[in-house]
Motif scaffolding. Structure first.
Motif, short mmCIF file in Angstrom:
data_model
loop_
_atom_site.label_atom_id
_atom_site.label_comp_id
_atom_site.label_asym_id
_atom_site.label_seq_id
_atom_site.Cartn_x
_atom_site.Cartn_y
_atom_site.Cartn_z
N UNK A 144 0.83 -1.21 0.00
CA UNK A 144 0.00 0.00 0.00
C UNK A 144 0.87 1.26 0.00
N UNK A 145 1.61 1.44 -1.06
CA UNK A 145 2.52 2.58 -1.21
C UNK A 145 1.74 3.90 -1.17
N UNK A 170 -6.01 3.33 -1.84
CA UNK A 170 -5.39 2.01 -2.06
C UNK A 170 -5.69 1.46 -3.44
N UNK A 171 -6.92 1.62 -3.90
CA UNK A 171 -7.29 1.05 -5.19
C UNK A 171 -6.56 1.76 -6.33
N UNK A 208 4.24 -9.33 -10.28
CA UNK A 208 4.01 -8.43 -9.15
C UNK A 208 3.47 -9.25 -7.98
N UNK A 209 4.08 -9.09 -6.81
CA UNK A 209 3.58 -9.70 -5.58
C UNK A 209 3.11 -8.55 -4.69
N UNK A 210 1.81 -8.50 -4.42
CA UNK A 210 1.25 -7.40 -3.65
C UNK A 210 1.02 -7.85 -2.22
N UNK A 211 1.70 -7.16 -1.29
CA UNK A 211 1.60 -7.49 0.13
C UNK A 211 0.59 -6.55 0.79
N UNK A 212 -0.65 -6.99 0.93
CA UNK A 212 -1.65 -6.17 1.57
C UNK A 212 -1.41 -6.09 3.06
N UNK A 213 -1.64 -4.91 3.64
CA UNK A 213 -1.38 -4.71 5.05
C UNK A 213 -2.40 -5.43 5.90
#
Length: 217
Positions: A176-177, A186-187, A205-210
């Motif tokens: 969530x840069x 976020x979206x 891409x590996x997205x690490x959601x908080x």
């Protein structure tokens, strides 16, 4: 406060020396060349490279004076540990460690959240500036500049990774840069990161959601 910058430096202690070194170098810059004092410790090969650079090449800024993004790619940084940020009451961090929650946790419980690797792992880091906090809807110029920022950073990362072997697979790990203290959407920022990765020809891409809400977006 224990946010992205602090976490990266804690897991990659060498970053503190990089920032200090750049500060030492840029204190001696003029308009024409990089002036490195003899007191600054430099490996001979690095010193030769630095003397051929212009001030804009080494200034530790991710945005230039006119507001144009100037991402910085740092390759091969040793990652010596990982820090658990999740909520875990049994480990002494009922509300996690991120942000201001860090100051509510004892030193003992902070150290308990750290896992030191038997051997350091190399990280390739892309330092890019997130959109500044604002109010209301995003305007086109901000969206375009954000996409340009992501594209430039990831293009540089891909170029460095594929310098010796053009077939090298490049995978971006992100999250969530710009959506913490800056309050970004976020979206939108997640979509711009993915679009920028596609334009830069990142392989995955590996997205690490908080949290669960980030993952559902």
């Amino acid at each position: 406060l224990f946010a992205q910058d602090e976490i990266q430096v804690m897991e990659h202690p060498a970053l503190a020396f990089v920032r200090g070194f750049l500060g030492d170098v840029t204190k001696h810059l003029d308009d024409d060349e990089v002036a490195v004092e003899e007191s600054v410790p430099l490996a001979s090969s690095v010193e030769g490279d630095l003397r051929s650079l212009s001030p804009s090449d080494v200034a530790p800024l991710t945005v230039d004076g006119s507001g144009i993004p100037s991402p910085i790619v740092i390759c091969g940084v040793p990652r010596v540990c990982t820090v658990a940020l999740d909520r875990d009451a049994s480990a002494g961090r009922p509300r996690g460690l991120y942000g201001n929650e860090f100051r509510m946790v004892s030193e003992e419980d902070v150290l308990r959240a750290v896992t030191v690797f038997p051997e350091p792992r190399a990280s390739n880091l892309v330092a890019i500036a997130a959109p500044s906090p604002g109010v209301g809807n995003y305007v086109e110029v901000v969206i375009a500049r954000t996409l340009l920022t992501v594209f430039l950073g990831l293009s540089g990362a891909c170029r460095e990774a594929r310098r010796e072997d053009p077939s090298t697979r490049v995978v971006m790990h992100t999250g969530n840069w710009g959506c913490g203290a800056f309050g970004g959407n976020k979206m939108l920022l997640g979509a711009l990161q993915c679009l920028g990765a596609m334009l830069a020809r990142v392989d995955g891409v590996v997205y690490h959601g908080f949290d669960a809400s980030s993952c559902s977006v």
